[in-house]
Scaffold this motif. Sequence first.
Motif, PDB file in Angstrom:
ATOM      1  N   ILE A 146       1.566  10.251   6.006  1.00 23.57           N
ATOM      2  CA  ILE A 146       1.366   8.829   5.737  1.00 23.57           C
ATOM      3  C   ILE A 146       2.704   8.190   5.397  1.00 23.57           C
ATOM      4  O   ILE A 146       3.281   8.445   4.334  1.00 23.57           O
ATOM      5  CB  ILE A 146       0.377   8.611   4.571  1.00 23.57           C
ATOM      6  CG1 ILE A 146      -0.947   9.342   4.827  1.00 23.57           C
ATOM      7  CG2 ILE A 146       0.127   7.115   4.367  1.00 23.57           C
ATOM      8  CD1 ILE A 146      -1.899   9.313   3.648  1.00 23.57           C
ATOM      9  N   ASP A 147       3.199   7.371   6.301  1.00 15.39           N
ATOM     10  CA  ASP A 147       4.438   6.616   6.048  1.00 15.39           C
ATOM     11  C   ASP A 147       5.564   7.504   5.513  1.00 15.39           C
ATOM     12  O   ASP A 147       6.263   7.143   4.560  1.00 15.39           O
ATOM     13  CB  ASP A 147       4.172   5.473   5.060  1.00 15.39           C
ATOM     14  CG  ASP A 147       3.206   4.431   5.616  1.00 15.39           C
ATOM     15  OD1 ASP A 147       3.142   4.293   6.856  1.00 15.39           O
ATOM     16  OD2 ASP A 147       2.513   3.777   4.819  1.00 15.39           O
TER      17      ASP A 147
ATOM     18  N   ASN B  13      -1.937   5.718  -2.291  1.00 15.80           N
ATOM     19  CA  ASN B  13      -3.140   4.892  -2.214  1.00 15.80           C
ATOM     20  C   ASN B  13      -3.848   5.077  -0.887  1.00 15.80           C
ATOM     21  O   ASN B  13      -5.078   5.113  -0.820  1.00 15.80           O
ATOM     22  CB  ASN B  13      -2.778   3.412  -2.405  1.00 15.80           C
ATOM     23  CG  ASN B  13      -3.087   2.913  -3.799  1.00 15.80           C
ATOM     24  OD1 ASN B  13      -3.932   3.472  -4.490  1.00 15.80           O
ATOM     25  ND2 ASN B  13      -2.405   1.865  -4.210  1.00 15.80           N
ATOM     26  N   GLY B  14      -3.066   5.189   0.186  1.00 13.92           N
ATOM     27  CA  GLY B  14      -3.671   5.429   1.492  1.00 13.92           C
ATOM     28  C   GLY B  14      -4.423   6.743   1.531  1.00 13.92           C
ATOM     29  O   GLY B  14      -5.526   6.823   2.085  1.00 13.92           O
TER      30      GLY B  14
ATOM     31  N   VAL C  96       0.851  -1.195   0.000  1.00 11.95           N
ATOM     32  CA  VAL C  96       0.000   0.000   0.000  1.00 11.95           C
ATOM     33  C   VAL C  96       0.882   1.238   0.000  1.00 11.95           C
ATOM     34  O   VAL C  96       1.616   1.490   0.951  1.00 11.95           O
ATOM     35  CB  VAL C  96      -0.942   0.016   1.222  1.00 11.95           C
ATOM     36  CG1 VAL C  96      -1.847   1.240   1.162  1.00 11.95           C
ATOM     37  CG2 VAL C  96      -1.772  -1.261   1.262  1.00 11.95           C
ATOM     38  N   SER C  97       0.811   2.014  -1.054  1.00  9.81           N
ATOM     39  CA  SER C  97       1.621   3.231  -1.136  1.00  9.81           C
ATOM     40  C   SER C  97       0.966   4.343  -0.320  1.00  9.81           C
ATOM     41  O   SER C  97      -0.250   4.326  -0.080  1.00  9.81           O
ATOM     42  CB  SER C  97       1.750   3.676  -2.590  1.00  9.81           C
ATOM     43  OG  SER C  97       0.503   4.162  -3.070  1.00  9.81           O
ATOM     44  N   PRO C  98       1.739   5.345   0.109  1.00  9.14           N
ATOM     45  CA  PRO C  98       1.137   6.491   0.793  1.00  9.14           C
ATOM     46  C   PRO C  98       0.041   7.149  -0.038  1.00  9.14           C
ATOM     47  O   PRO C  98      -0.996   7.557   0.503  1.00  9.14           O
ATOM     48  CB  PRO C  98       2.329   7.433   1.005  1.00  9.14           C
ATOM     49  CG  PRO C  98       3.507   6.516   1.096  1.00  9.14           C
ATOM     50  CD  PRO C  98       3.218   5.417   0.110  1.00  9.14           C
TER      51      PRO C  98
ATOM     52  N   THR D   7      -0.692   5.099   8.929  1.00  8.19           N
ATOM     53  CA  THR D   7      -0.042   4.301   7.900  1.00  8.19           C
ATOM     54  C   THR D   7      -1.008   4.146   6.734  1.00  8.19           C
ATOM     55  O   THR D   7      -2.238   4.218   6.901  1.00  8.19           O
ATOM     56  CB  THR D   7       0.329   2.899   8.413  1.00  8.19           C
ATOM     57  OG1 THR D   7      -0.876   2.165   8.705  1.00  8.19           O
ATOM     58  CG2 THR D   7       1.189   2.983   9.670  1.00  8.19           C
ATOM     59  N   ALA D   8      -0.450   3.940   5.545  1.00 10.66           N
ATOM     60  CA  ALA D   8      -1.298   3.717   4.377  1.00 10.66           C
ATOM     61  C   ALA D   8      -2.147   2.464   4.566  1.00 10.66           C
ATOM     62  O   ALA D   8      -3.331   2.435   4.202  1.00 10.66           O
ATOM     63  CB  ALA D   8      -0.425   3.592   3.128  1.00 10.66           C
TER      64      ALA D   8
END
Length: 218
Positions: A144-145, A118-119, A114-116, A172-173
């Motif tokens: 995010i991350d 996408n989160g 899960v990318s930032p 987190t994402a």
Amino acid sequence: MAARRNYNQNCPIALALDVLGERWTLLILRELVGGPRRYSDVRAELPGIATNLLAERLKELKDFGLVDRADLPAPIGRTVYTLSDVGWQRVVPILQSVAWFGLDRLGPLDGARVSPLNGFLTGILLAFDSAKAADVKATYRVEIDGRRFEFAVVHGRLAGAHGEPAVTVTATAADLVTARLGAAQAERESALRRIEFHGDQHCVEVLRNVFSLPEGSM
């Protein structure tokens, strides 16, 4: 530079695709949602795009008024790209609709994948409720991350950030995606509880309401 293709139709859909329909264009705009990005940042997130094509697309989007280019002063001294105000008004609703269209085609997401971005898209942006935001004017930050996203809500629409954030969200994402798409309610609630909100309590409650992030069950 190759001549741009167009549909030669006096139709709003065809005319929109004349601007947005080229390969990579919507993905470049996706990368600019949530704050300034350097050319190298965008390039790193779009493996497969030729460097000259990315430069060409960014220039076209700037010429169309959808992207702004700014040279930050020393000591930073770098060029960044952002969505323009017109980009936020016209493009972000399109990205939201395309994302909703593709959401049920999304493969299984585990924490490592899960990318930032996408989160941010899944956990925050797609839940935006313009009706609940009619009287809201505030800037928000989402961490995010390790990646920072900044944006504003201005009387029922999303916009670029202006000034310091009223609320900062840290997550987190994986938790943001799980809070929306987790298979079980307990899983979604557990992920939601791990999302941190920092700011005035009233401002936090407004953000939670506008983006459907309640303290209780999802």
